[in-house]
Design a protein around this motif. Structure first.
Motif, short mmCIF file in Angstrom:
data_model
loop_
_atom_site.label_atom_id
_atom_site.label_comp_id
_atom_site.label_asym_id
_atom_site.label_seq_id
_atom_site.Cartn_x
_atom_site.Cartn_y
_atom_site.Cartn_z
N ASP A 28 37.80 33.29 42.42
CA ASP A 28 37.07 34.20 41.53
C ASP A 28 37.78 35.54 41.50
O ASP A 28 38.20 36.05 42.56
N TYR A 29 37.91 36.12 40.32
CA TYR A 29 38.56 37.42 40.15
C TYR A 29 37.59 38.37 39.49
O TYR A 29 36.72 37.93 38.75
N PRO A 30 37.70 39.67 39.76
CA PRO A 30 38.74 40.32 40.57
C PRO A 30 38.54 40.07 42.07
O PRO A 30 37.43 39.78 42.52
N VAL A 31 39.65 40.20 42.81
CA VAL A 31 39.65 40.03 44.25
C VAL A 31 40.64 41.04 44.83
O VAL A 31 41.69 41.30 44.26
N THR A 32 40.28 41.62 45.97
CA THR A 32 41.18 42.60 46.59
C THR A 32 42.21 41.88 47.46
O THR A 32 42.01 40.73 47.86
N LEU A 33 43.28 42.58 47.75
CA LEU A 33 44.30 42.06 48.65
C LEU A 33 43.68 41.71 50.00
O LEU A 33 43.94 40.65 50.56
N ASP A 34 42.83 42.59 50.53
CA ASP A 34 42.19 42.33 51.82
C ASP A 34 41.34 41.06 51.78
O ASP A 34 41.33 40.28 52.74
N SER A 60 53.63 43.76 52.94
CA SER A 60 54.24 45.00 52.44
C SER A 60 53.70 45.42 51.07
O SER A 60 54.16 46.41 50.50
N VAL A 61 52.73 44.68 50.55
CA VAL A 61 52.12 45.04 49.27
C VAL A 61 51.03 46.07 49.52
O VAL A 61 50.24 45.94 50.45
N ASP A 62 51.03 47.13 48.71
CA ASP A 62 49.99 48.15 48.83
C ASP A 62 48.64 47.57 48.45
O ASP A 62 48.56 46.64 47.63
N GLU A 63 47.59 48.13 49.02
CA GLU A 63 46.23 47.67 48.73
C GLU A 63 46.00 47.72 47.23
O GLU A 63 46.33 48.70 46.56
N LYS A 64 45.46 46.63 46.71
CA LYS A 64 45.21 46.55 45.28
C LYS A 64 44.14 45.52 45.00
O LYS A 64 43.75 44.76 45.88
N THR A 65 43.70 45.48 43.76
CA THR A 65 42.76 44.48 43.29
C THR A 65 43.45 43.65 42.23
O THR A 65 44.08 44.18 41.32
N TYR A 66 43.36 42.34 42.39
CA TYR A 66 43.97 41.40 41.45
C TYR A 66 42.93 40.94 40.44
O TYR A 66 41.80 40.62 40.82
N ASP A 67 43.32 40.89 39.17
CA ASP A 67 42.42 40.45 38.12
C ASP A 67 42.66 39.01 37.68
O ASP A 67 41.89 38.48 36.88
N SER A 68 43.72 38.38 38.20
CA SER A 68 44.01 37.01 37.79
C SER A 68 44.90 36.32 38.83
O SER A 68 45.56 36.97 39.64
#
Length: 84
Positions: A28-34, A60-68
């Motif tokens: 399910d999206y959105p989902v955060t990196l964490d 090494s990826v900065d904290e973000k939220t993925y939409d897909s």
């Protein structure tokens, strides 16, 4: 694009992500990196040096939220490609 550089779709279908690609499609999206790392961090994908966990690949990826799924796939494959 040169013939020796595969598209993201070709690389994921070629087995670099294996079953993880299907997992991403069911997420399910959105989902955060964490959230991704908490849920799938131990999942192993192929890298040039063998297998690595998703947590290792995305460390090494900065904290973000993925939409897909495509956004996650892009980051994972880009990180794997950096190691080559």
């Amino acid at each position: 694009m040169s013939d020796d550089r595969l598209s993201i779709e070709e690389r994921s279908q070629g087995g670099e992500l294996g079953d993880f690609d299907e997992i991403l499609e069911g997420q399910d999206y959105p989902v955060t990196l964490d959230e991704l790392v908490a849920a799938y961090g131990d999942y192993e994908v192929e890298s040039s040096g063998g297998t690595q966990s998703i947590e290792e690949v995305l460390n090494s990826v900065d904290e973000k939220t993925y939409d897909s799924a495509g956004e996650v796939r892009n980051d994972v494959l880009n990180q794997l490609n950096r190691e080559k």
